[in-house]
Design a protein around this motif. Structure first.
Motif, PDB file in Angstrom:
ATOM      1  N   ASP A 141       6.603   1.148  -8.836  1.00  6.44           N
ATOM      2  CA  ASP A 141       6.266  -0.058  -8.076  1.00  6.44           C
ATOM      3  C   ASP A 141       6.533   0.126  -6.592  1.00  6.44           C
ATOM      4  O   ASP A 141       5.788  -0.390  -5.748  1.00  6.44           O
ATOM      5  CB  ASP A 141       7.052  -1.258  -8.616  1.00  6.44           C
ATOM      6  CG  ASP A 141       6.562  -1.703  -9.993  1.00  6.44           C
ATOM      7  OD1 ASP A 141       5.403  -1.389 -10.331  1.00  6.44           O
ATOM      8  OD2 ASP A 141       7.337  -2.347 -10.728  1.00  6.44           O
ATOM      9  N   GLU A 142       7.608   0.869  -6.249  1.00  7.46           N
ATOM     10  CA  GLU A 142       7.884   1.134  -4.835  1.00  7.46           C
ATOM     11  C   GLU A 142       6.791   2.005  -4.229  1.00  7.46           C
ATOM     12  O   GLU A 142       6.374   1.789  -3.084  1.00  7.46           O
ATOM     13  CB  GLU A 142       9.247   1.827  -4.690  1.00  7.46           C
ATOM     14  CG  GLU A 142      10.451   0.932  -4.886  1.00  7.46           C
ATOM     15  CD  GLU A 142      11.746   1.715  -4.746  1.00  7.46           C
ATOM     16  OE1 GLU A 142      12.450   1.511  -3.747  1.00  7.46           O
ATOM     17  OE2 GLU A 142      12.038   2.532  -5.637  1.00  7.46           O
ATOM     18  N   VAL A 143       6.316   2.997  -4.975  1.00  8.77           N
ATOM     19  CA  VAL A 143       5.238   3.851  -4.486  1.00  8.77           C
ATOM     20  C   VAL A 143       3.999   3.021  -4.186  1.00  8.77           C
ATOM     21  O   VAL A 143       3.351   3.192  -3.141  1.00  8.77           O
ATOM     22  CB  VAL A 143       4.915   4.954  -5.518  1.00  8.77           C
ATOM     23  CG1 VAL A 143       3.614   5.676  -5.156  1.00  8.77           C
ATOM     24  CG2 VAL A 143       6.054   5.958  -5.602  1.00  8.77           C
ATOM     25  N   LEU A 144       3.680   2.092  -5.085  1.00  9.87           N
ATOM     26  CA  LEU A 144       2.497   1.251  -4.885  1.00  9.87           C
ATOM     27  C   LEU A 144       2.697   0.254  -3.746  1.00  9.87           C
ATOM     28  O   LEU A 144       1.818   0.097  -2.885  1.00  9.87           O
ATOM     29  CB  LEU A 144       2.169   0.513  -6.181  1.00  9.87           C
ATOM     30  CG  LEU A 144       1.674   1.378  -7.348  1.00  9.87           C
ATOM     31  CD1 LEU A 144       1.579   0.548  -8.621  1.00  9.87           C
ATOM     32  CD2 LEU A 144       0.333   2.012  -7.025  1.00  9.87           C
ATOM     33  N   ALA A 145       3.859  -0.401  -3.720  1.00  5.84           N
ATOM     34  CA  ALA A 145       4.107  -1.425  -2.708  1.00  5.84           C
ATOM     35  C   ALA A 145       4.177  -0.837  -1.306  1.00  5.84           C
ATOM     36  O   ALA A 145       3.677  -1.438  -0.349  1.00  5.84           O
ATOM     37  CB  ALA A 145       5.397  -2.175  -3.040  1.00  5.84           C
ATOM     38  N   ARG A 146       4.785   0.336  -1.178  1.00  4.70           N
ATOM     39  CA  ARG A 146       4.964   0.952   0.143  1.00  4.70           C
ATOM     40  C   ARG A 146       3.853   1.928   0.491  1.00  4.70           C
ATOM     41  O   ARG A 146       3.871   2.543   1.550  1.00  4.70           O
ATOM     42  CB  ARG A 146       6.327   1.653   0.203  1.00  4.70           C
ATOM     43  CG  ARG A 146       7.494   0.705  -0.036  1.00  4.70           C
ATOM     44  CD  ARG A 146       8.834   1.414  -0.003  1.00  4.70           C
ATOM     45  NE  ARG A 146       9.127   1.972   1.309  1.00  4.70           N
ATOM     46  CZ  ARG A 146      10.331   2.412   1.680  1.00  4.70           C
ATOM     47  NH1 ARG A 146      11.350   2.335   0.822  1.00  4.70           N
ATOM     48  NH2 ARG A 146      10.528   2.916   2.880  1.00  4.70           N
ATOM     49  N   ARG A 147       2.914   2.087  -0.445  1.00  2.00           N
ATOM     50  CA  ARG A 147       1.779   2.984  -0.239  1.00  2.00           C
ATOM     51  C   ARG A 147       2.242   4.391   0.138  1.00  2.00           C
ATOM     52  O   ARG A 147       1.711   5.015   1.071  1.00  2.00           O
ATOM     53  CB  ARG A 147       0.827   2.419   0.809  1.00  2.00           C
ATOM     54  CG  ARG A 147       0.221   1.082   0.406  1.00  2.00           C
ATOM     55  CD  ARG A 147      -0.842   0.619   1.376  1.00  2.00           C
ATOM     56  NE  ARG A 147      -1.427  -0.649   0.955  1.00  2.00           N
ATOM     57  CZ  ARG A 147      -2.439  -1.258   1.576  1.00  2.00           C
ATOM     58  NH1 ARG A 147      -2.952  -0.716   2.665  1.00  2.00           N
ATOM     59  NH2 ARG A 147      -2.907  -2.403   1.116  1.00  2.00           N
ATOM     60  N   LEU A 148       3.222   4.864  -0.602  1.00  2.00           N
ATOM     61  CA  LEU A 148       3.716   6.221  -0.371  1.00  2.00           C
ATOM     62  C   LEU A 148       2.679   7.220  -0.864  1.00  2.00           C
ATOM     63  O   LEU A 148       2.007   7.002  -1.862  1.00  2.00           O
ATOM     64  CB  LEU A 148       5.052   6.422  -1.090  1.00  2.00           C
ATOM     65  CG  LEU A 148       6.179   5.481  -0.661  1.00  2.00           C
ATOM     66  CD1 LEU A 148       7.417   5.698  -1.514  1.00  2.00           C
ATOM     67  CD2 LEU A 148       6.507   5.675   0.823  1.00  2.00           C
ATOM     68  N   ASN A 149       2.566   8.325  -0.163  1.00  4.52           N
ATOM     69  CA  ASN A 149       1.510   9.291  -0.447  1.00  4.52           C
ATOM     70  C   ASN A 149       1.922  10.212  -1.598  1.00  4.52           C
ATOM     71  O   ASN A 149       2.375  11.328  -1.387  1.00  4.52           O
ATOM     72  CB  ASN A 149       1.202  10.104   0.820  1.00  4.52           C
ATOM     73  CG  ASN A 149      -0.018  10.976   0.637  1.00  4.52           C
ATOM     74  OD1 ASN A 149      -0.863  10.706  -0.210  1.00  4.52           O
ATOM     75  ND2 ASN A 149      -0.115  12.026   1.433  1.00  4.52           N
ATOM     76  N   VAL A 150       1.764   9.719  -2.828  1.00  3.99           N
ATOM     77  CA  VAL A 150       2.091  10.528  -4.010  1.00  3.99           C
ATOM     78  C   VAL A 150       0.806  10.852  -4.760  1.00  3.99           C
ATOM     79  O   VAL A 150       0.369  11.996  -4.819  1.00  3.99           O
ATOM     80  CB  VAL A 150       3.072   9.779  -4.944  1.00  3.99           C
ATOM     81  CG1 VAL A 150       3.376  10.622  -6.189  1.00  3.99           C
ATOM     82  CG2 VAL A 150       4.357   9.443  -4.202  1.00  3.99           C
ATOM     83  N   MET A 151       0.216   9.832  -5.361  1.00  3.73           N
ATOM     84  CA  MET A 151      -1.080   9.913  -6.016  1.00  3.73           C
ATOM     85  C   MET A 151      -1.810   8.613  -5.730  1.00  3.73           C
ATOM     86  O   MET A 151      -1.223   7.680  -5.178  1.00  3.73           O
ATOM     87  CB  MET A 151      -0.916  10.093  -7.537  1.00  3.73           C
ATOM     88  CG  MET A 151      -0.412  11.461  -7.975  1.00  3.73           C
ATOM     89  SD  MET A 151      -0.253  11.532  -9.789  1.00  3.73           S
ATOM     90  CE  MET A 151      -0.213  13.302 -10.061  1.00  3.73           C
TER      91      MET A 151
END
Length: 248
Positions: A197-207
């Motif tokens: 959820d943090e990756v999605l909310a913060r738009r971190l460049n993972v996938m």
């Protein structure tokens, strides 16, 4: 997951026994600006072999951005579905190059394509692919999902779930997930672990978001690590090294 009883026992304890390795097409370019750099392909193949020697069952998905990227073609006026199909064919070329390097090291390998091209690759049949893994063959899944509008990140997550992989290993040029680009910002902060959820909310460049959501819905961890670190892939499986774990 039932492991093949004839599989070699790992020489050291490993955390995961069946994994998906996702790498970008650009990772195969080396220092070139385009195409394949054979010494780089051979180096990555050697990393895969070192993990295979631990008794780990390995799937791979390789992007096609070193040859053609569908989104860029679409941005330049090409019809999106056509551009995406061209990108899928580029992934098949990369898969065949990696297969050649792996076989040169003595590994048994299968290229499995979501688009039928029987002369150069097997068609995707889930149960057959699982059997290949149980026989310690490396499976390289090519041509994405076989559908336009989906990235190879999503394809890797889909296949990882179908193959009952225990983790996705995302090989990049940096040693994990950062709050911003560490190349442009030396003070960027690296995460040891981060939630989906943090990756999605913060738009971190993972996938891309679809891949992250699919991993989250199936509780499939994503390990982000540097593919340029010699022995990094094997080290992380043995509990060493620097990486970021994306999980629930």
């Amino acid at each position: 997951m039932t492991l093949n009883p004839t599989s070699p026992e790992p020489q050291e304890p490993v955390k995961y026994r069946r994994v998906m390795l996702k790498i970008s097409g650009e990772a195969l370019m080396g220092d070139q600006g385009y195409g394949l750099h054979p010494p780089t392909v051979a180096r990555i193949a050697d990393e895969v072999k070192s993990v295979h020697e631990l008794g780990v069952e390995i799937c791979m998905v390789i992007g096609g951005g070193n040859i053609f990227r569908g989104l860029q073609g679409s941005a330049q006026g090409m019809e999106r579905a056509t551009a995406d199909y061209m990108g899928m064919l580029a992934t098949v070329m990369n898969a065949l190059a990696m297969q050649s390097s792996l076989e040169a090291l003595g590994l048994h390998c299968r290229v499995i394509s979501a688009i039928r091209m029987d002369e150069v690759a097997e068609p995707y049949i889930r149960r057959r692919a699982v059997r290949h893994l149980e026989k310690q063959r490396v499976c390289i899944f090519a041509a994405g999902t076989g559908n336009p509008y989906f990235t190879t990140d999503t394809a890797a997550t889909l296949r990882a779930n179908e193959m009952a992989c225990e983790a996705i290993f995302k090989g990049t040029k940096v040693d994990g997930v950062y709050d911003r680009d560490p190349v442009r910002f030396p003070d960027a902060k690296r995460f040891d672990d981060v939630t989906y959820d943090e990756v999605l909310a913060r738009r971190l460049n993972v996938m891309d978001a679809s891949a992250i959501a699919l991993a989250r819905d199936n509780n499939l961890p994503i390990i982000v690590f540097s593919l340029d670190e010699p022995g990094g892939f094997r080290g992380i499986l043995a509990g060493r090294g620097t990486y970021t774990k994306v999980h629930g």
